[in-house]
Design an enzyme around this catalytic site. Structure first.
Site, PDB file in Angstrom:
ATOM      1  N   ALA A 104      -5.978   8.793   3.090  1.00 26.71           N
ATOM      2  CA  ALA A 104      -5.571   8.234   4.389  1.00 26.71           C
ATOM      3  C   ALA A 104      -4.062   8.331   4.553  1.00 26.71           C
ATOM      4  O   ALA A 104      -3.338   8.460   3.580  1.00 26.71           O
ATOM      5  CB  ALA A 104      -6.007   6.790   4.507  1.00 26.71           C
TER       6      ALA A 104
ATOM      7  N   GLU B 104       0.847  -1.194   0.000  1.00 28.12           N
ATOM      8  CA  GLU B 104       0.000   0.000   0.000  1.00 28.12           C
ATOM      9  C   GLU B 104       0.883   1.245   0.000  1.00 28.12           C
ATOM     10  O   GLU B 104       1.892   1.281   0.713  1.00 28.12           O
ATOM     11  CB  GLU B 104      -0.892   0.025   1.244  1.00 28.12           C
ATOM     12  CG  GLU B 104      -1.776   1.281   1.284  1.00 28.12           C
ATOM     13  CD  GLU B 104      -2.661   1.349   2.512  1.00 28.12           C
ATOM     14  OE1 GLU B 104      -3.669   0.636   2.542  1.00 28.12           O
ATOM     15  OE2 GLU B 104      -2.331   2.125   3.429  1.00 28.12           O
TER      16      GLU B 104
HETATM   17  P1  FAD Z   1     -18.174   0.740   6.993  1.00 25.18           P
HETATM   18  O1  FAD Z   1     -18.129  -0.577   6.331  1.00 25.18           O
HETATM   19  O2  FAD Z   1     -19.280   1.653   6.623  1.00 25.18           O
HETATM   20  O3  FAD Z   1     -18.193   0.463   8.565  1.00 25.18           O
HETATM   21  C1  FAD Z   1     -18.073   1.527   9.506  1.00 25.18           C
HETATM   22  C2  FAD Z   1     -18.849   1.176  10.782  1.00 25.18           C
HETATM   23  O4  FAD Z   1     -20.243   1.119  10.483  1.00 25.18           O
HETATM   24  C3  FAD Z   1     -18.515  -0.194  11.355  1.00 25.18           C
HETATM   25  O5  FAD Z   1     -18.658  -0.101  12.745  1.00 25.18           O
HETATM   26  C4  FAD Z   1     -19.573  -1.113  10.765  1.00 25.18           C
HETATM   27  O6  FAD Z   1     -19.827  -2.269  11.562  1.00 25.18           O
HETATM   28  C5  FAD Z   1     -20.770  -0.195  10.717  1.00 25.18           C
HETATM   29  N1  FAD Z   1     -21.684  -0.486   9.592  1.00 25.18           N
HETATM   30  C6  FAD Z   1     -21.339  -0.898   8.354  1.00 25.18           C
HETATM   31  N2  FAD Z   1     -22.418  -1.003   7.581  1.00 25.18           N
HETATM   32  C7  FAD Z   1     -23.494  -0.636   8.349  1.00 25.18           C
HETATM   33  C8  FAD Z   1     -24.880  -0.531   8.108  1.00 25.18           C
HETATM   34  N3  FAD Z   1     -25.401  -0.845   6.920  1.00 25.18           N
HETATM   35  N4  FAD Z   1     -25.681  -0.096   9.124  1.00 25.18           N
HETATM   36  C9  FAD Z   1     -25.155   0.217  10.342  1.00 25.18           C
HETATM   37  N5  FAD Z   1     -23.831   0.118  10.624  1.00 25.18           N
HETATM   38  C10 FAD Z   1     -23.008  -0.299   9.640  1.00 25.18           C
HETATM   39  N6  FAD Z   1      -9.683   5.738   5.060  1.00 25.18           N
HETATM   40  C11 FAD Z   1      -9.471   6.732   4.159  1.00 25.18           C
HETATM   41  O7  FAD Z   1      -9.876   7.872   4.395  1.00 25.18           O
HETATM   42  N7  FAD Z   1      -8.809   6.482   2.977  1.00 25.18           N
HETATM   43  C12 FAD Z   1      -8.337   5.251   2.662  1.00 25.18           C
HETATM   44  O8  FAD Z   1      -7.742   5.053   1.591  1.00 25.18           O
HETATM   45  C13 FAD Z   1      -8.514   4.183   3.588  1.00 25.18           C
HETATM   46  N8  FAD Z   1      -8.079   2.930   3.337  1.00 25.18           N
HETATM   47  C14 FAD Z   1      -8.317   1.913   4.224  1.00 25.18           C
HETATM   48  C15 FAD Z   1      -7.904   0.602   3.924  1.00 25.18           C
HETATM   49  C16 FAD Z   1      -8.118  -0.437   4.822  1.00 25.18           C
HETATM   50  C17 FAD Z   1      -7.657  -1.831   4.489  1.00 25.18           C
HETATM   51  C18 FAD Z   1      -8.773  -0.180   6.059  1.00 25.18           C
HETATM   52  C19 FAD Z   1      -8.993  -1.299   7.043  1.00 25.18           C
HETATM   53  C20 FAD Z   1      -9.211   1.105   6.371  1.00 25.18           C
HETATM   54  C21 FAD Z   1      -8.993   2.161   5.459  1.00 25.18           C
HETATM   55  N9  FAD Z   1      -9.424   3.470   5.718  1.00 25.18           N
HETATM   56  C22 FAD Z   1      -9.220   4.475   4.811  1.00 25.18           C
HETATM   57  C23 FAD Z   1     -10.093   3.772   6.999  1.00 25.18           C
HETATM   58  C24 FAD Z   1     -11.640   3.620   6.905  1.00 25.18           C
HETATM   59  O9  FAD Z   1     -12.161   4.642   6.090  1.00 25.18           O
HETATM   60  C25 FAD Z   1     -12.185   3.729   8.320  1.00 25.18           C
HETATM   61  O10 FAD Z   1     -11.798   2.614   9.082  1.00 25.18           O
HETATM   62  C26 FAD Z   1     -13.673   4.014   8.459  1.00 25.18           C
HETATM   63  O11 FAD Z   1     -13.929   4.397   9.812  1.00 25.18           O
HETATM   64  C27 FAD Z   1     -14.583   2.845   8.148  1.00 25.18           C
HETATM   65  O12 FAD Z   1     -14.585   2.542   6.815  1.00 25.18           O
HETATM   66  P2  FAD Z   1     -15.370   1.230   6.278  1.00 25.18           P
HETATM   67  O13 FAD Z   1     -15.305   1.275   4.818  1.00 25.18           O
HETATM   68  O14 FAD Z   1     -14.863   0.024   6.966  1.00 25.18           O
HETATM   69  O15 FAD Z   1     -16.842   1.574   6.807  1.00 25.18           O
END
Ligand code: FAD
Length: 291
Positions: A51, A17
């Site tokens: 990020a 990454e």
């Molecule tokens: P979601 O999948 O939406 O989950 C967030 C929270 O909401 C979780 O607690 C989940 O259980 C809950 N949730 C999910 N779906 C629902 C639903 N339908 N109803 C109610 N609750 C729900 N951030 C950046 O800004 N840029 C990046 O490039 C970046 N890359 C990343 C790469 C990886 C591998 C990881 C692990 C994280 C990365 N992040 C990045 C950080 C990420 O944006 C954060 O962790 C963010 O807080 C959650 O993103 P998510 O896509 O997992 O969210």
């Protein structure tokens, strides 16, 4: 190349990454660092969207350059939480125009202002909303999403987190990349639970080499990861000496990766922090294992 095809291969592989520059002035040095990492011919490279302190505006430029100049498949990250549907639509089109086949669909972190604002006004509340839009875009992307072996910090419990994870996968994700972790047993427990929940897509463990003591606090704050005593001892002993800490951090990450491969994982994603020397050393440490 779609990562869904690549992840089906039996060969063990490493991917890296990188993140885009924080400022326009840093563009050339970041581009150079990402090119040095691309020269290692990893299985693929992901480019974050803002990020790690980078801006989002160069994600595509960096990803396109890696793919076109070095032939490395790329994964462009895209976040949605503070965006409008029109902006996201345009971003998806731009990813397609750049010739990139893979999108990491993310919600993005909530700033304190966002967390306090009225969610009814948001176009996107969760990553799944973005996954639906990419699926409905008319383009055939391979979509990945994030997962959290130690639970997402906003989740009430792991059962709830995995329930929503399954919904993301069912909406059209072909693979999941994990948040960093420092104890492989946490990943193995997580894998058991998600497989039991019916999530069968490939899981790509994300490993962060900690190469200086200052990074430790930041990594814990960012990820909430558990630091095993073995790792804490290493920081206590070598943290004051940059060279020793770097060597110890690389060895720790290498050890983690070897254990993951030994336990059935085929591709490990290394959070390279734009450090070509660290990426190269880890890859060299694994040269016979990866052949
Ligand atoms: P979601 O999948 O939406 O989950 C967030 C929270 O909401 C979780 O607690 C989940 O259980 C809950 N949730 C999910 N779906 C629902 C639903 N339908 N109803 C109610 N609750 C729900 N951030 C950046 O800004 N840029 C990046 O490039 C970046 N890359 C990343 C790469 C990886 C591998 C990881 C692990 C994280 C990365 N992040 C990045 C950080 C990420 O944006 C954060 O962790 C963010 O807080 C959650 O993103 P998510 O896509 O997992 O969210």
């Amino acid at each position: 190349m779609k990562l869904s095809d690549l992840l089906m291969q039996e060969k063990l592989s490493l991917s890296f990454e990188v993140f885009p520059p924080k400022t326009d002035m840093a563009f050339d040095s970041v581009k150079h660092a990402t090119e040095e990492i691309a020269k290692l011919s990893p299985s693929f490279m992901s480019v974050t969207y803002g990020a790690g302190g980078g801006t989002s505006k160069y994600t595509l430029e960096i990803a396109k350059n890696i793919k076109e100049a070095y032939g490395v498949p790329t994964l462009a990250h895209l976040t949605c939480v503070s965006s409008t549907r029109d902006t996201v639509k345009r971003k998806i089109e731009q990813i397609k125009e750049a010739g990139i086949d893979n999108i990491m669909a993310l919600r993005g972190d909530l700033t304190p202002e966002l967390a306090a604002s009225d969610r009814n006004d948001w176009d996107y509340r969760h990553a799944i909303d973005l996954i639906h839009d990419i699926k409905n875009s008319g383009y055939d992307f391979c979509i990945g999403a994030a997962c959290y072996p130690e639970i997402h910090p906003e989740s009430e419990n792991q059962r709830e987190d995995i329930k929503y994870l399954k919904e993301k996968v069912d909406a059209g994700c072909s693979f999941l990349t994990t948040q960093m972790f420092f104890d492989n047993n946490l990943l193995y427990n997580f894998l058991y639970k998600i497989r039991e929940a019916g999530i069968t897509v490939p899981i790509i463990p994300g490993v962060m080499p900690i190469t200086n003591a200052n990074q430790v606090e930041r990594a814990i704050k960012l990820s909430g990861s558990f630091m095993p005593q073995r790792f804490k001892s290493l920081v206590d002993k070598f943290g004051h000496s940059p060279d020793a800490m770097k060597q110890a951090g690389i060895a720790y990450a290498t050890d983690q990766i070897i254990d993951l491969f030994a336990n059935g994982i085929k591709n490990v994603h290394v959070y390279s922090m734009n450090k070509p020397d660290v990426a190269a050393k880890i890859q060299n440490n694994l040269s016979d294992i990866l052949n």
